[in-house]
Design a protein around this motif. Structure first.
Motif, PDB file in Angstrom:
ATOM      1  N   PRO A  44      28.009 140.212  10.744  1.00 22.50           N
ATOM      2  CA  PRO A  44      27.083 139.357   9.988  1.00 22.50           C
ATOM      3  C   PRO A  44      27.307 137.866  10.193  1.00 22.50           C
ATOM      4  CG  PRO A  44      28.813 140.223   8.567  1.00 22.50           C
ATOM      5  CD  PRO A  44      28.962 140.917   9.880  1.00 22.50           C
ATOM      6  N   ALA A  45      26.200 137.135  10.179  1.00 14.27           N
ATOM      7  CA  ALA A  45      26.242 135.674  10.176  1.00 14.27           C
ATOM      8  C   ALA A  45      26.316 135.225   8.723  1.00 14.27           C
ATOM      9  CB  ALA A  45      24.993 135.111  10.850  1.00 14.27           C
ATOM     10  N   VAL A  46      27.323 134.415   8.415  1.00 16.05           N
ATOM     11  CA  VAL A  46      27.553 133.952   7.046  1.00 16.05           C
ATOM     12  C   VAL A  46      27.506 132.423   7.028  1.00 16.05           C
ATOM     13  CG1 VAL A  46      29.222 133.812   5.144  1.00 16.05           C
ATOM     14  CG2 VAL A  46      28.899 135.974   6.379  1.00 16.05           C
ATOM     15  N   LEU A  47      26.769 131.863   6.090  1.00 18.13           N
ATOM     16  CA  LEU A  47      26.683 130.418   5.914  1.00 18.13           C
ATOM     17  C   LEU A  47      27.583 130.003   4.756  1.00 18.13           C
ATOM     18  CD1 LEU A  47      25.365 127.667   6.566  1.00 18.13           C
ATOM     19  CD2 LEU A  47      23.517 128.294   4.988  1.00 18.13           C
ATOM     20  N   ASP A  48      28.548 129.129   5.023  1.00 19.57           N
ATOM     21  CA  ASP A  48      29.484 128.633   4.017  1.00 19.57           C
ATOM     22  C   ASP A  48      29.068 127.209   3.647  1.00 19.57           C
ATOM     23  OD1 ASP A  48      31.670 127.548   2.618  1.00 19.57           O
ATOM     24  OD2 ASP A  48      33.112 128.773   3.707  1.00 19.57           O
ATOM     25  N   LEU A  49      28.709 126.997   2.389  1.00 14.74           N
ATOM     26  CA  LEU A  49      28.223 125.695   1.934  1.00 14.74           C
ATOM     27  C   LEU A  49      29.310 124.877   1.235  1.00 14.74           C
ATOM     28  CD1 LEU A  49      24.714 126.692   0.500  1.00 14.74           C
ATOM     29  CD2 LEU A  49      25.249 125.712   2.751  1.00 14.74           C
ATOM     30  N   GLY A  50      30.547 125.343   1.276  1.00 18.46           N
ATOM     31  CA  GLY A  50      31.620 124.651   0.579  1.00 18.46           C
ATOM     32  C   GLY A  50      32.329 123.627   1.442  1.00 18.46           C
ATOM     33  N   VAL A  51      33.355 123.021   0.840  1.00 22.58           N
ATOM     34  CA  VAL A  51      34.207 122.096   1.572  1.00 22.58           C
ATOM     35  C   VAL A  51      34.917 122.873   2.679  1.00 22.58           C
ATOM     36  CG1 VAL A  51      36.163 120.512   1.382  1.00 22.58           C
ATOM     37  CG2 VAL A  51      34.522 120.709  -0.504  1.00 22.58           C
ATOM     38  N   LEU A  52      34.945 122.310   3.879  1.00 27.91           N
ATOM     39  CA  LEU A  52      35.515 122.998   5.039  1.00 27.91           C
ATOM     40  C   LEU A  52      36.908 123.530   4.726  1.00 27.91           C
ATOM     41  CD1 LEU A  52      35.292 123.735   8.050  1.00 27.91           C
ATOM     42  CD2 LEU A  52      36.320 121.496   8.551  1.00 27.91           C
ATOM     43  N   CYS A  53      37.123 124.823   5.016  1.00 30.56           N
ATOM     44  CA  CYS A  53      38.399 125.481   4.757  1.00 30.56           C
ATOM     45  C   CYS A  53      38.706 126.415   5.917  1.00 30.56           C
ATOM     46  CB  CYS A  53      38.353 126.250   3.440  1.00 30.56           C
ATOM     47  SG  CYS A  53      39.890 127.106   3.027  1.00 30.56           S
ATOM     48  N   GLY A  54      39.689 126.038   6.737  1.00 30.78           N
ATOM     49  CA  GLY A  54      40.035 126.855   7.891  1.00 30.78           C
ATOM     50  C   GLY A  54      40.482 128.253   7.519  1.00 30.78           C
ATOM     51  N   ALA A  55      41.163 128.404   6.374  1.00 32.79           N
ATOM     52  CA  ALA A  55      41.626 129.723   5.942  1.00 32.79           C
ATOM     53  C   ALA A  55      40.454 130.662   5.687  1.00 32.79           C
ATOM     54  CB  ALA A  55      42.481 129.584   4.682  1.00 32.79           C
ATOM     55  N   ASN A  56      39.344 130.130   5.143  1.00 34.96           N
ATOM     56  CA  ASN A  56      38.166 130.965   4.902  1.00 34.96           C
ATOM     57  C   ASN A  56      37.524 131.408   6.206  1.00 34.96           C
ATOM     58  OD1 ASN A  56      38.584 130.581   2.202  1.00 34.96           O
ATOM     59  ND2 ASN A  56      36.806 129.257   1.871  1.00 34.96           N
ATOM     60  N   ILE A  57      37.446 130.498   7.173  1.00 33.61           N
ATOM     61  CA  ILE A  57      36.865 130.844   8.474  1.00 33.61           C
ATOM     62  C   ILE A  57      37.686 131.945   9.133  1.00 33.61           C
ATOM     63  CG2 ILE A  57      36.328 129.976  10.781  1.00 33.61           C
ATOM     64  CD1 ILE A  57      35.786 127.246   9.481  1.00 33.61           C
ATOM     65  N   ALA A  58      39.014 131.825   9.062  1.00 37.12           N
ATOM     66  CA  ALA A  58      39.890 132.838   9.656  1.00 37.12           C
ATOM     67  C   ALA A  58      39.739 134.173   8.934  1.00 37.12           C
ATOM     68  CB  ALA A  58      41.339 132.359   9.608  1.00 37.12           C
ATOM     69  N   PHE A  59      39.687 134.140   7.598  1.00 35.65           N
ATOM     70  CA  PHE A  59      39.562 135.374   6.816  1.00 35.65           C
ATOM     71  C   PHE A  59      38.255 136.084   7.146  1.00 35.65           C
ATOM     72  CE2 PHE A  59      38.162 137.861   3.221  1.00 35.65           C
ATOM     73  CZ  PHE A  59      39.309 138.531   2.813  1.00 35.65           C
ATOM     74  N   LEU A  60      37.154 135.338   7.125  1.00 37.06           N
ATOM     75  CA  LEU A  60      35.850 135.939   7.396  1.00 37.06           C
ATOM     76  C   LEU A  60      35.742 136.408   8.839  1.00 37.06           C
ATOM     77  CD1 LEU A  60      33.710 133.319   5.431  1.00 37.06           C
ATOM     78  CD2 LEU A  60      34.095 135.704   4.765  1.00 37.06           C
ATOM     79  N   GLY A  61      36.319 135.644   9.773  1.00 38.98           N
ATOM     80  CA  GLY A  61      36.309 136.056  11.175  1.00 38.98           C
ATOM     81  C   GLY A  61      37.030 137.369  11.377  1.00 38.98           C
ATOM     82  N   ALA A  62      38.138 137.574  10.643  1.00 43.31           N
ATOM     83  CA  ALA A  62      38.884 138.828  10.746  1.00 43.31           C
ATOM     84  C   ALA A  62      38.087 140.014  10.208  1.00 43.31           C
ATOM     85  CB  ALA A  62      40.205 138.708   9.984  1.00 43.31           C
ATOM     86  N   LYS A  63      37.085 139.730   9.370  1.00 39.51           N
ATOM     87  CA  LYS A  63      36.206 140.780   8.837  1.00 39.51           C
ATOM     88  C   LYS A  63      34.986 140.994   9.725  1.00 39.51           C
ATOM     89  CE  LYS A  63      38.646 141.349   5.084  1.00 39.51           C
ATOM     90  NZ  LYS A  63      39.376 142.615   4.839  1.00 39.51           N
ATOM     91  N   GLY A  64      34.939 140.303  10.874  1.00 37.46           N
ATOM     92  CA  GLY A  64      33.826 140.464  11.801  1.00 37.46           C
ATOM     93  C   GLY A  64      32.662 139.539  11.553  1.00 37.46           C
ATOM     94  N   CYS A  65      32.842 138.544  10.681  1.00 37.25           N
ATOM     95  CA  CYS A  65      31.739 137.630  10.356  1.00 37.25           C
ATOM     96  C   CYS A  65      31.670 136.472  11.348  1.00 37.25           C
ATOM     97  CB  CYS A  65      31.913 137.063   8.950  1.00 37.25           C
ATOM     98  SG  CYS A  65      31.941 138.295   7.632  1.00 37.25           S
TER      99      CYS A  65
END
Length: 219
Positions: A44-65
């Motif tokens: 899935p393509a996910v749009l994150d509207l929050g303050v940039l957070c590398g940990a979130n990008i890594a977490f979501l990427g590990a879930k296939g996002c």
């Protein structure tokens, strides 16, 4: 055509047991958000509207996002960024997001919508509806109790599928107070969506998960 909203689910108080000094809290909606976006699209393509957070990008990427980040505080109107209220009857327009329709399976709005006036928030949520695929979901937070304004909480960081922490935002991030949203305002905002869950945390923050209703005839 605007769909008639389903009957509002009961607001549930979230239990957030935690160790002393631990500022994290249990999310009632994040796990369901992840489950639903993967039902829409295995990657899935996910749009994150929050303050940039590398940990979130890594977490979501590990879930296939596949993650796109638009730190919405930077796109807020100048009057809102200064903590000023637009003139009544002449709301400041929110900058549109430059993506084609049905680009995303999910949107992590965090507390970005709560920093808009109720009128601006309505226009912006309509934009998000167009950006979502059928069955896509939005996860949003409204800090403070119903009808109470609060200062925006900061940066939301994912710790696990059912746990989050709100960190102080980086110093360069604009500090924008939240608007005063009653629960009825939240339901009105998302009247084109199915409200999957609305939970109230011990802090008074409302955690909301909504889904774009699938069109008839689609699986």
């Amino acid at each position: 055509m605007v769909k008639k909203m389903m009957a509002a689910p009961m607001i549930q108080a979230a239990q957030t047991p935690r160790a002393s000094g631990d500022a994290s809290f249990a999310s009632q909606c994040l796990g369901e958000f992840l489950s639903r976006v993967r039902r829409v699209d295995p990657h899935p393509a996910v749009l994150d509207l929050g303050v940039l957070c590398g940990a979130n990008i890594a977490f979501l990427g590990a879930k296939g996002c596949r993650v796109s980040v638009e730190s919405l505080p930077a796109a807020l109107p100048e009057t809102a960024a200064r903590g000023q209220s637009p003139e009544k009857g002449n709301p400041t327009p929110i900058s549109p997001l430059g993506y084609p329709p049905e680009s995303f399976s999910g949107v992590l709005a965090w507390d970005s919508i709560s920093r808009m006036t109720v009128a601006d928030a309505g226009h912006f949520v309509a934009t998000l509806w167009r950006l979502l695929m059928d069955g896509g979901v939005i996860l949003a937070y409204f800090p403070g109790g119903p009808g109470n304004a609060a200062t925006s909480a900061g940066r939301y960081r994912i710790l696990a599928e059912n746990r989050l922490v709100v960190e102080a935002a980086p110093k360069h991030t604009l500090s924008v107070p939240t608007a005063s949203f009653q629960n009825r305002d939240i339901y009105t905002l998302f009247s084109r969506f199915d409200v999957v869950r609305l939970s109230q945390l011990k802090s008074g923050t409302r955690e909301v998960l909504v889904a774009r209703t699938r069109r008839p005839g689609k699986a």
